[in-house]
Design a protein around this motif. Structure first.
Motif, PDB file in Angstrom:
ATOM      1  N   GLU A 237      13.396 -71.704 -39.595  1.00 40.87           N
ATOM      2  CA  GLU A 237      13.507 -71.128 -38.261  1.00 40.87           C
ATOM      3  C   GLU A 237      12.135 -70.748 -37.735  1.00 40.87           C
ATOM      4  OE1 GLU A 237      14.507 -66.472 -38.786  1.00 40.87           O
ATOM      5  OE2 GLU A 237      16.108 -67.827 -39.399  1.00 40.87           O
ATOM      6  N   HIS A 238      12.072 -70.589 -36.437  1.00 43.47           N
ATOM      7  CA  HIS A 238      10.832 -70.183 -35.773  1.00 43.47           C
ATOM      8  C   HIS A 238      11.199 -69.356 -34.551  1.00 43.47           C
ATOM      9  CE1 HIS A 238       7.248 -70.714 -33.145  1.00 43.47           C
ATOM     10  NE2 HIS A 238       6.666 -70.461 -34.279  1.00 43.47           N
ATOM     11  N   THR A 239      10.443 -68.285 -34.328  1.00 40.95           N
ATOM     12  CA  THR A 239      10.658 -67.431 -33.167  1.00 40.95           C
ATOM     13  C   THR A 239       9.456 -67.528 -32.243  1.00 40.95           C
ATOM     14  OG1 THR A 239      12.001 -65.917 -34.468  1.00 40.95           O
ATOM     15  CG2 THR A 239      11.088 -65.053 -32.406  1.00 40.95           C
ATOM     16  N   GLN A 240       9.733 -67.638 -30.951  1.00 40.44           N
ATOM     17  CA  GLN A 240       8.669 -67.757 -29.958  1.00 40.44           C
ATOM     18  C   GLN A 240       9.140 -67.157 -28.638  1.00 40.44           C
ATOM     19  OE1 GLN A 240       7.290 -71.767 -29.567  1.00 40.44           O
ATOM     20  NE2 GLN A 240       5.680 -71.227 -28.147  1.00 40.44           N
ATOM     21  N   ARG A 241       8.202 -66.591 -27.909  1.00 37.34           N
ATOM     22  CA  ARG A 241       8.499 -66.064 -26.580  1.00 37.34           C
ATOM     23  C   ARG A 241       8.335 -67.193 -25.569  1.00 37.34           C
ATOM     24  NH1 ARG A 241       9.063 -61.058 -25.499  1.00 37.34           N
ATOM     25  NH2 ARG A 241       7.881 -60.383 -27.317  1.00 37.34           N
ATOM     26  N   LEU A 242       9.289 -67.315 -24.660  1.00 36.20           N
ATOM     27  CA  LEU A 242       9.208 -68.352 -23.638  1.00 36.20           C
ATOM     28  C   LEU A 242       8.078 -68.027 -22.667  1.00 36.20           C
ATOM     29  CD1 LEU A 242      12.988 -68.940 -22.900  1.00 36.20           C
ATOM     30  CD2 LEU A 242      11.496 -70.184 -24.465  1.00 36.20           C
ATOM     31  N   SER A 243       7.363 -69.046 -22.277  1.00 34.39           N
ATOM     32  CA  SER A 243       6.235 -68.873 -21.363  1.00 34.39           C
ATOM     33  C   SER A 243       6.538 -69.529 -20.017  1.00 34.39           C
ATOM     34  CB  SER A 243       4.970 -69.480 -21.966  1.00 34.39           C
ATOM     35  OG  SER A 243       5.065 -70.892 -21.970  1.00 34.39           O
ATOM     36  N   TYR A 244       5.650 -69.320 -19.086  1.00 40.04           N
ATOM     37  CA  TYR A 244       5.821 -69.869 -17.741  1.00 40.04           C
ATOM     38  C   TYR A 244       6.012 -71.384 -17.780  1.00 40.04           C
ATOM     39  CZ  TYR A 244       5.003 -70.836 -12.829  1.00 40.04           C
ATOM     40  OH  TYR A 244       5.144 -71.271 -11.544  1.00 40.04           O
ATOM     41  N   ALA A 245       5.276 -72.072 -18.659  1.00 42.70           N
ATOM     42  CA  ALA A 245       5.367 -73.534 -18.749  1.00 42.70           C
ATOM     43  C   ALA A 245       6.745 -74.008 -19.215  1.00 42.70           C
ATOM     44  CB  ALA A 245       4.301 -74.062 -19.695  1.00 42.70           C
ATOM     45  N   ASP A 246       7.522 -73.125 -19.811  1.00 41.66           N
ATOM     46  CA  ASP A 246       8.854 -73.479 -20.299  1.00 41.66           C
ATOM     47  C   ASP A 246       9.927 -73.404 -19.225  1.00 41.66           C
ATOM     48  OD1 ASP A 246       7.908 -73.670 -22.967  1.00 41.66           O
ATOM     49  OD2 ASP A 246       8.149 -71.508 -23.218  1.00 41.66           O
ATOM     50  N   THR A 247       9.602 -72.813 -18.078  1.00 41.17           N
ATOM     51  CA  THR A 247      10.638 -72.482 -17.099  1.00 41.17           C
ATOM     52  C   THR A 247      10.477 -73.255 -15.794  1.00 41.17           C
ATOM     53  OG1 THR A 247       9.372 -70.628 -16.189  1.00 41.17           O
ATOM     54  CG2 THR A 247      10.831 -70.150 -18.043  1.00 41.17           C
ATOM     55  N   ASP A 248      11.549 -73.234 -15.011  1.00 42.00           N
ATOM     56  CA  ASP A 248      11.506 -73.801 -13.668  1.00 42.00           C
ATOM     57  C   ASP A 248      11.003 -72.723 -12.700  1.00 42.00           C
ATOM     58  OD1 ASP A 248      13.653 -72.074 -13.113  1.00 42.00           O
ATOM     59  OD2 ASP A 248      15.147 -73.659 -13.199  1.00 42.00           O
TER      60      ASP A 248
ATOM     61  N   ALA B 137      12.452 -70.807 -10.782  1.00 42.19           N
ATOM     62  CA  ALA B 137      13.291 -69.608 -10.756  1.00 42.19           C
ATOM     63  C   ALA B 137      13.131 -68.760 -12.021  1.00 42.19           C
ATOM     64  CB  ALA B 137      14.755 -70.003 -10.586  1.00 42.19           C
ATOM     65  N   GLY B 138      12.296 -69.229 -12.970  1.00 43.21           N
ATOM     66  CA  GLY B 138      12.087 -68.485 -14.205  1.00 43.21           C
ATOM     67  C   GLY B 138      13.151 -68.729 -15.255  1.00 43.21           C
ATOM     68  N   ILE B 139      13.960 -69.777 -15.065  1.00 44.11           N
ATOM     69  CA  ILE B 139      14.997 -70.141 -16.040  1.00 44.11           C
ATOM     70  C   ILE B 139      14.470 -71.310 -16.872  1.00 44.11           C
ATOM     71  CG2 ILE B 139      17.351 -71.000 -16.335  1.00 44.11           C
ATOM     72  CD1 ILE B 139      17.996 -69.627 -13.626  1.00 44.11           C
ATOM     73  N   LEU B 140      14.752 -71.255 -18.142  1.00 47.12           N
ATOM     74  CA  LEU B 140      14.273 -72.291 -19.052  1.00 47.12           C
ATOM     75  C   LEU B 140      14.632 -73.683 -18.539  1.00 47.12           C
ATOM     76  CD1 LEU B 140      13.186 -72.697 -22.137  1.00 47.12           C
ATOM     77  CD2 LEU B 140      15.553 -73.342 -22.483  1.00 47.12           C
ATOM     78  N   TYR B 141      13.642 -74.563 -18.475  1.00 45.74           N
ATOM     79  CA  TYR B 141      13.850 -75.964 -18.109  1.00 45.74           C
ATOM     80  C   TYR B 141      14.618 -76.634 -19.250  1.00 45.74           C
ATOM     81  CZ  TYR B 141      12.697 -80.823 -17.066  1.00 45.74           C
ATOM     82  OH  TYR B 141      12.771 -82.159 -16.817  1.00 45.74           O
ATOM     83  N   TYR B 142      15.682 -77.366 -18.950  1.00 39.79           N
ATOM     84  CA  TYR B 142      16.593 -77.873 -19.971  1.00 39.79           C
ATOM     85  C   TYR B 142      15.913 -78.682 -21.076  1.00 39.79           C
ATOM     86  CZ  TYR B 142      16.538 -82.631 -18.164  1.00 39.79           C
ATOM     87  OH  TYR B 142      16.145 -83.889 -17.801  1.00 39.79           O
TER      88      TYR B 142
ATOM     89  N   ALA C 223      18.276 -69.069 -20.521  1.00 41.68           N
ATOM     90  CA  ALA C 223      17.147 -68.387 -21.168  1.00 41.68           C
ATOM     91  C   ALA C 223      16.077 -68.271 -20.091  1.00 41.68           C
ATOM     92  CB  ALA C 223      16.658 -69.188 -22.359  1.00 41.68           C
ATOM     93  N   ARG C 224      15.354 -67.172 -20.113  1.00 38.53           N
ATOM     94  CA  ARG C 224      14.425 -66.876 -19.023  1.00 38.53           C
ATOM     95  C   ARG C 224      13.020 -66.608 -19.519  1.00 38.53           C
ATOM     96  NH1 ARG C 224      17.274 -66.323 -14.435  1.00 38.53           N
ATOM     97  NH2 ARG C 224      19.487 -65.944 -14.637  1.00 38.53           N
ATOM     98  N   LEU C 225      12.108 -66.650 -18.580  1.00 45.65           N
ATOM     99  CA  LEU C 225      10.705 -66.361 -18.843  1.00 45.65           C
ATOM    100  C   LEU C 225      10.587 -65.080 -19.661  1.00 45.65           C
ATOM    101  CD1 LEU C 225       7.703 -67.019 -18.269  1.00 45.65           C
ATOM    102  CD2 LEU C 225       7.927 -65.704 -16.157  1.00 45.65           C
ATOM    103  N   PHE C 226       9.816 -65.134 -20.711  1.00 44.83           N
ATOM    104  CA  PHE C 226       9.493 -64.039 -21.637  1.00 44.83           C
ATOM    105  C   PHE C 226      10.612 -63.685 -22.608  1.00 44.83           C
ATOM    106  CE2 PHE C 226       6.680 -62.947 -17.925  1.00 44.83           C
ATOM    107  CZ  PHE C 226       5.548 -63.540 -18.473  1.00 44.83           C
ATOM    108  N   ASP C 227      11.759 -64.376 -22.552  1.00 45.98           N
ATOM    109  CA  ASP C 227      12.772 -64.157 -23.587  1.00 45.98           C
ATOM    110  C   ASP C 227      12.174 -64.560 -24.931  1.00 45.98           C
ATOM    111  OD1 ASP C 227      14.762 -63.282 -21.875  1.00 45.98           O
ATOM    112  OD2 ASP C 227      15.926 -65.154 -21.952  1.00 45.98           O
ATOM    113  N   GLU C 228      12.468 -63.783 -25.953  1.00 41.36           N
ATOM    114  CA  GLU C 228      12.071 -64.127 -27.308  1.00 41.36           C
ATOM    115  C   GLU C 228      13.247 -64.885 -27.930  1.00 41.36           C
ATOM    116  OE1 GLU C 228       9.896 -61.987 -31.084  1.00 41.36           O
ATOM    117  OE2 GLU C 228      10.974 -60.759 -29.636  1.00 41.36           O
ATOM    118  N   ILE C 229      12.982 -66.114 -28.372  1.00 41.21           N
ATOM    119  CA  ILE C 229      14.032 -67.010 -28.852  1.00 41.21           C
ATOM    120  C   ILE C 229      13.718 -67.446 -30.284  1.00 41.21           C
ATOM    121  CG2 ILE C 229      15.160 -69.257 -28.525  1.00 41.21           C
ATOM    122  CD1 ILE C 229      15.786 -67.428 -26.191  1.00 41.21           C
ATOM    123  N   THR C 230      14.736 -67.421 -31.125  1.00 40.96           N
ATOM    124  CA  THR C 230      14.614 -67.992 -32.463  1.00 40.96           C
ATOM    125  C   THR C 230      15.387 -69.306 -32.481  1.00 40.96           C
ATOM    126  OG1 THR C 230      14.387 -65.859 -33.548  1.00 40.96           O
ATOM    127  CG2 THR C 230      15.127 -67.694 -34.918  1.00 40.96           C
ATOM    128  N   VAL C 231      14.719 -70.364 -32.918  1.00 40.91           N
ATOM    129  CA  VAL C 231      15.363 -71.665 -33.100  1.00 40.91           C
ATOM    130  C   VAL C 231      15.599 -71.822 -34.597  1.00 40.91           C
ATOM    131  CG1 VAL C 231      15.198 -74.158 -32.756  1.00 40.91           C
ATOM    132  CG2 VAL C 231      14.150 -72.603 -31.095  1.00 40.91           C
TER     133      VAL C 231
END
Length: 148
Positions: free
Chosen positions: A17-28, A30-35, A81-89
């Motif tokens: 597993e890996h945990t990472q905070r979503l960044s601006y480049a990850d989102t559209d 509107a600040g929602i994670l790009y699929y 998922a939104r900008l700055f959410d901390e996500i574990t994959v």
């Protein structure tokens, strides 16, 4: 174990597993994670797990005479998922077949422990000529020891 009518049971413990905070480049905008953002994250986790276990993708052919290719991927988007959410994959070994293995992923948001996405990637072992071959015994043994 969790089950879903579209997927096989998923074991409780991930193999990596890996945990990472979503960044601006990850989102559209509107600040929602790009699929499509999940796919590079899944591939990076899969590649790292295989590397850490002696199956370095760029040396498989020279060391073992085979390599892996992705045959199919699938992702179910369950929650935004939104900008700055901390996500574990998380990565789990799913079904081990004759020539392929299904790797299953779960993406969890930390602040509310929400499952935001599930996904699978089917890897096929191939010859230098890109023809599907049976899973080599060393790879099969490794995968089966970590499967559900």
């Amino acid at each position: 174990m969790q089950t879903d009518s579209a997927q096989a049971p998923i074991p409780l413990c991930p193999v990596h597993e890996h945990t990472q905070r979503l960044s601006y480049a990850d989102t559209d905008p509107a600040g929602i994670l790009y699929y499509a953002t999940w796919f590079p994250r899944m591939e990076a986790l899969q590649t790292e797990w295989l590397l850490l276990n002696g199956f370095r993708q760029d040396t498989l052919l020279e060391r073992f005479g085979w390599w892996t290719v992705s045959r199919a991927t699938h992702c179910d988007y369950l929650q935004a998922a939104r900008l700055f959410d901390e996500i574990t994959v998380e990565l789990r070994v799913g079904e081990v077949g004759n020539c392929s293995v299904r790797l299953d992923f779960q993406m969890w948001r930390h602040n509310d422990h929400a499952l935001v996405a599930t996904a699978s990637n089917w890897l096929v072992t191939v010859s230098p000529e890109q023809k599907a071959i049976r899973l080599p015994e060393n790879f099969r043994t490794f995968l089966e020891s970590r499967a559900a």
